[in-house]
Design an enzyme around this catalytic site. Structure first.
Site, PDB file in Angstrom:
ATOM      1  N   HIS A 133       0.875  -1.172   0.000  1.00  0.00           N
ATOM      2  CA  HIS A 133       0.000   0.000   0.000  1.00  0.00           C
ATOM      3  C   HIS A 133       0.917   1.229   0.000  1.00  0.00           C
ATOM      4  O   HIS A 133       2.030   1.168   0.531  1.00  0.00           O
ATOM      5  CB  HIS A 133      -0.820  -0.072   1.292  1.00  0.00           C
ATOM      6  CG  HIS A 133      -1.917   0.938   1.421  1.00  0.00           C
ATOM      7  ND1 HIS A 133      -1.688   2.243   1.786  1.00  0.00           N
ATOM      8  CD2 HIS A 133      -3.259   0.829   1.277  1.00  0.00           C
ATOM      9  CE1 HIS A 133      -2.833   2.884   1.858  1.00  0.00           C
ATOM     10  NE2 HIS A 133      -3.810   2.062   1.545  1.00  0.00           N
ATOM     11  N   ASP A 211       3.133  -4.637   8.055  1.00  0.00           N
ATOM     12  CA  ASP A 211       1.950  -3.794   7.968  1.00  0.00           C
ATOM     13  C   ASP A 211       0.747  -4.736   8.134  1.00  0.00           C
ATOM     14  O   ASP A 211       0.385  -5.462   7.215  1.00  0.00           O
ATOM     15  CB  ASP A 211       1.933  -3.095   6.603  1.00  0.00           C
ATOM     16  CG  ASP A 211       0.632  -2.356   6.345  1.00  0.00           C
ATOM     17  OD1 ASP A 211      -0.255  -2.348   7.234  1.00  0.00           O
ATOM     18  OD2 ASP A 211       0.495  -1.779   5.246  1.00  0.00           O
ATOM     19  N   GLN A 214      -4.498  -5.002   7.137  1.00  0.00           N
ATOM     20  CA  GLN A 214      -5.536  -5.908   6.644  1.00  0.00           C
ATOM     21  C   GLN A 214      -5.584  -7.192   7.454  1.00  0.00           C
ATOM     22  O   GLN A 214      -6.659  -7.759   7.661  1.00  0.00           O
ATOM     23  CB  GLN A 214      -5.283  -6.267   5.169  1.00  0.00           C
ATOM     24  CG  GLN A 214      -5.464  -5.114   4.206  1.00  0.00           C
ATOM     25  CD  GLN A 214      -6.896  -4.626   4.122  1.00  0.00           C
ATOM     26  OE1 GLN A 214      -7.850  -5.347   4.423  1.00  0.00           O
ATOM     27  NE2 GLN A 214      -7.069  -3.383   3.719  1.00  0.00           N
ATOM     28  N   LYS A 237     -10.372  -0.473  10.483  1.00  0.00           N
ATOM     29  CA  LYS A 237     -10.627  -1.703   9.727  1.00  0.00           C
ATOM     30  C   LYS A 237     -10.999  -2.851  10.665  1.00  0.00           C
ATOM     31  O   LYS A 237     -11.430  -3.905  10.231  1.00  0.00           O
ATOM     32  CB  LYS A 237      -9.400  -2.085   8.900  1.00  0.00           C
ATOM     33  CG  LYS A 237      -9.065  -1.069   7.807  1.00  0.00           C
ATOM     34  CD  LYS A 237      -7.912  -1.542   6.960  1.00  0.00           C
ATOM     35  CE  LYS A 237      -7.203  -0.429   6.237  1.00  0.00           C
ATOM     36  NZ  LYS A 237      -7.863   0.053   5.033  1.00  0.00           N
ATOM     37  N   CYS A 375      -4.722   2.532  -3.669  1.00  0.00           N
ATOM     38  CA  CYS A 375      -3.496   3.054  -3.039  1.00  0.00           C
ATOM     39  C   CYS A 375      -2.323   2.112  -3.254  1.00  0.00           C
ATOM     40  O   CYS A 375      -1.499   1.922  -2.359  1.00  0.00           O
ATOM     41  CB  CYS A 375      -3.691   3.309  -1.548  1.00  0.00           C
ATOM     42  SG  CYS A 375      -4.920   4.541  -1.180  1.00  0.00           S
TER      43      CYS A 375
HETATM   44  C1  LIG Z   1      -2.365  -2.899   3.579  1.00  0.00           C
HETATM   45  C2  LIG Z   1      -2.706  -1.522   4.075  1.00  0.00           C
HETATM   46  N1  LIG Z   1      -1.757  -0.778   4.649  1.00  0.00           N
HETATM   47  C3  LIG Z   1      -2.012   0.443   5.135  1.00  0.00           C
HETATM   48  C4  LIG Z   1      -3.264   0.994   5.068  1.00  0.00           C
HETATM   49  C5  LIG Z   1      -3.459   2.369   5.609  1.00  0.00           C
HETATM   50  O1  LIG Z   1      -4.386   2.431   6.625  1.00  0.00           O
HETATM   51  P1  LIG Z   1      -4.749   3.868   7.206  1.00  0.00           P
HETATM   52  O2  LIG Z   1      -5.252   4.664   6.030  1.00  0.00           O
HETATM   53  O3  LIG Z   1      -5.800   3.636   8.209  1.00  0.00           O
HETATM   54  O4  LIG Z   1      -3.505   4.457   7.747  1.00  0.00           O
HETATM   55  C6  LIG Z   1      -4.287   0.261   4.461  1.00  0.00           C
HETATM   56  C7  LIG Z   1      -5.665   0.774   4.331  1.00  0.00           C
HETATM   57  O5  LIG Z   1      -6.016   1.682   3.659  1.00  0.00           O
HETATM   58  C8  LIG Z   1      -3.996  -1.015   3.952  1.00  0.00           C
HETATM   59  O6  LIG Z   1      -4.945  -1.749   3.353  1.00  0.00           O
END
Ligand SMILES: Cc1ncc(COP(=O)(O)O)c(C=O)c1O
Lengths: 417, 152
Positions: A133, A211, A214, A237, A375
């Site tokens: 991401h 990370d 998910q 999430k 993203c």
């Molecule tokens: C794999 C992954 N990493 C990071 C994020 C970032 O999460 P957040 O926008 O809550 O910081 C997301 C979700 O958008 C994600 O799916």
């Protein structure tokens, strides 16, 4: 009835109907259709337990924390700090002081990029993967540009798994100081072999950050069993509120790292000339935090714990299998990614129908999915796509909803072709 | 689609679907007097325009679009509408097209010839789909870029 205990460990069945009753939003209609919410990977809906907990905090027990000498402040501090214990337990972290509250996963990763990054020397490297991401890519590019380190990218296979041989080769020169890789892809659904990734990183002298944005939603997380050094996730999430995320880091690493933001709460003493830092985790929590949201995250974790990850994981595996079978019958539909181990996220494209048109037409039928690059633009380029449509599943998702999705996709294709 | 035909089909007029599937003005000109690109970083859609001018007269135009049905059809119908007219007319049409998408519809229908946008009116329902307005605007943004290089 026999009272004999079964020899096979029975997986508890979720009472999805009863669970749905706890999510008021699932009773809403969209364009006069019952809402079919298949976008939990972007952000999950919230159960009454979370909604009520947050409202009650603001109604009955709220003040700033760590600062007041009065009853309300002390009670609120207890509630806030209690969530640190819950999160430590949730991740099986060795200690509560290793849990740092952030705004979201993005901020947690930025914190590591900034503060762990400050310990790196030019010539050292950070290693990510092709399926990250932007949250686990852009902070490292920024670090590369100001710290003069290298940024390496481990490729994925056409099926959407990490290419382990290539990963090993990128570690070989011993210059990688940190591996930062997703524990589950938000596009392909891939659950990465975290333990193996961590073992290989450690053998090459690198630390490893996962990370978990998910993955924490779908199965039990144990940062010690994974051999992680840093782990991040995001509250919204996990059926919790927005504005609250978590960084877990190994104590010795967090203690070596300089602070991220400066301000109130993160100091020990301050003079006009100089300040000294508070102990971890407070060193990394400058300013008034998201108090209500943190307490709301605690409610979400307690709620998820009560349902239990055995049931959640089994339910979501069942939904994913059903979705892959049903979607395979839709003419012209192509599933993007066939990883060995996957969670409840399915990306797809359709011949002759653009993902945005799919999303708009599904929406007209009350079905919420996500379409776009999710993203993860470099991943899209690797896959040779500009966008995909993505359905993702949660605790409250029903098989019938996946059937509605598949049937509607057949009609959308008829409409365009 | 066979259910709830009303609103859904109003959004995707048959003409949009047809032009997305088989655009009439798709392609490239090797020699063009003006070229323009439009790119939507949010979705990755892109369109490229090649325009053949005769003075300030748009003699011919082709587009190469990789995008959704709305974007592709918007590029094709734009080409159809501005072909044969002047650069000034095209820019004026661009202004009225944008107004149709972003301004509230007039409460009194003034059936004035000059106000009619002809087949471009198939995009009017996007007014209530803010997230998709950009798709229809992309070719017009590319057009503006193309003309910004033409001294006028
Ligand atoms: C794999 C992954 N990493 C990071 C994020 C970032 O999460 P957040 O926008 O809550 O910081 C997301 C979700 O958008 C994600 O799916």
């Amino acid at each position: 009835m026999s009272t004999q205990t079964p020899t096979v460990h029975a997986v508890p069945q979720l009472d999805v109907h009863a669970i749905r009753q706890q999510f008021p939003i699932l009773g809403e209609k969209v364009h006069d259709r019952p809402l079919v919410f298949l976008d939990s990977a972007a952000s999950a809906q919230k159960p009454n337990a979370v909604i009520d907990c947050m409202a009650n905090t603001m109604r009955h027990q709220y003040a700033n924390i760590h600062r007041g000498l009065h009853w309300m402040s002390e009670r609120t501090t207890e509630a806030y700090e209690g969530v640190r214990d819950l999160v430590a337990d949730f991740l099986n972290a060795p200690s509560r002081e290793e849990i740092v509250f952030t705004r979201n996963s993005t901020e947690a990763i930025n914190l590591v990029a900034h503060s762990f990054g400050a310990l790196l020397k030019p010539g050292q490297a950070v290693l990510i993967s092709q399926m990250e991401h932007h949250a686990n890519l852009v902070p490292w590019q920024m670090l590369r540009d100001w710290a003069g380190i290298d940024l390496r990218v481990a490729p994925i296979t056409d099926d959407g798994d990490l290419d382990i041989e290539a990963y090993k080769a990128l570690l070989a020169d011993g210059k990688v100081a940190l591996v930062a890789i997703t524990h589950m892809s938000n596009v392909l659904g891939t659950i990465t072999p975290a333990k193996q990734i961590a073992d290989m990183a450690h053998a090459a002298g690198a630390q490893v950050l996962f990370d978990g944005s998910q993955s924490v939603v779908h199965h039990k997380t144990d940062v010690q069993a994974l051999g992680a050094d840093f782990y991040t996730f995001t509250g919204h999430k996990l059926y919790g509120p927005t504005g609250i995320g978590v960084l877990w880091g190994r104590r010795d690493l967090l203690e070596q790292m300089p602070p991220f933001l400066g301000g109130g709460d993160m100091i020990s003493t301050v003079t006009f000339e100089h300040s000294t830092w508070a102990n971890i985790p407070h060193k990394f929590e400058a300013g008034t935090p998201a108090i209500v949201e943190t307490i709301g995250l605690g409610a979400a974790i307690e709620w998820v714990n009560k349902i239990g990850f055995d049931g959640i994981a089994a339910h979501e595996a069942d939904l994913t299998t059903h979705a892959l079978q049903r979607l395979a019958t839709v003419p012209g539909l192509n599933i993007v990614g066939h990883p060995r181990v996957r969670g409840g996220v399915v990306s797809f494209t359709m011949a002759d129908v653009h993902p945005h048109d799919i999303a708009t037409l599904l929406d007209r039928n009350g079905i919420a999915i996500r379409a776009g690059h999710h993203c993860a633009e470099p991943l899209m380029r690797r896959l040779g796509l500009s966008a995909t449509a993505r359905a993702s599943f949660g605790i409250y998702t029903q098989k019938e909803e996946i059937d509605v999705l598949a049937d509607t996709l057949v009609r959308i294709r008829d409409f365009f072709v | 689609m066979n259910t709830s035909t009303t609103e859904r089909d109003a959004l995707y007029d048959r003409l949009i679907v047809e032009r997305a599937r088989a655009p009439l003005y798709a392609g490239r000109f090797e020699e063009a007097d003006a070229r323009g690109d439009g790119r939507n970083p949010l979705c990755g859609d892109k369109t490229h325009l090649d325009i053949v001018l005769n003075g300030h007269h748009i003699q011919d135009i082709k587009h190469q679009t990789r995008g959704c049905a709305i974007c592709t059809a918007a590029a094709d119908l734009m080409a159809e509408h501005i072909r044969g007219g002047s650069v000034a007319q095209a820019l004026e049409l661009s202004g009225r097209f944008r107004a149709m998408l972003v301004e509230p519809p007039p409460s009194v229908v003034v059936d004035d010839q000059s106000a009619s946008l002809g087949t471009l009116e198939v995009f009017a329902p996007l007014r209530s789909h803010k997230a998709r307005i950009r798709c229809a605007e992309l070719p017009w943004i590319a057009l503006k870029e193309a003309f910004s290089h033409v001294d006028g």
